[in-house]
Design a protein around this motif. Structure first.
Motif: not given
Length: 130
Positions: A15-21, A86-91
């Protein structure tokens, strides 16, 4: 693809938390600002300007400043955070976060979630108009 993701996810299907930016407004500005500037600069060659931000419009706010300063700004960053669950893939979520503009002979688009810039000849395969 002209420019790929501004940061790579730290886990598959993150999800968005996995992307450093998305880790803070300063890193957001550092990574998304130049990408938005590249998109804006390309459009200016065709006298095309982005006058409205769909992300901030959903939050009841307008676009302030240039596309670059707006996208890189703290208000836009805050609104992005509110839109991304949360918990929804950003992709998956990114598919509806494009700013697309038709240009002579094709189209160019910018993704508000990850900074990807794509260009194509003819009509965009994902969108018939802009």
């Amino acid at each position: 693809v002209i420019k790929d993701l501004v940061s790579m996810p730290t886990r598959a299907q993150g999800d968005w938390n996995a992307y450093p930016h998305f880790s803070g407004k300063d890193i957001w500005k550092k990574q998304m600002g130049p990408r938005a500037a590249l998109f804006e600069g390309f459009l200016e060659q065709f006298s095309i300007y982005v006058s409205e931000c769909p992300i901030c419009k959903q939050a009841g706010r307008g676009m302030k400043g240039t596309f670059e300063t707006h996208v890189a700004g703290p208000a836009h960053f805050k609104h992005m955070g509110r839109l991304l669950p949360d918990d929804v893939p950003l992709s998956e979520l990114r598919q509806n976060m494009w700013e697309e503009k038709r240009i002579r002979g094709g189209a160019i688009r910018f993704n508000y979630a990850d900074g990807v810039i794509e260009m194509c000849k003819g009509v965009s395969p994902d969108s018939g108009s802009s």
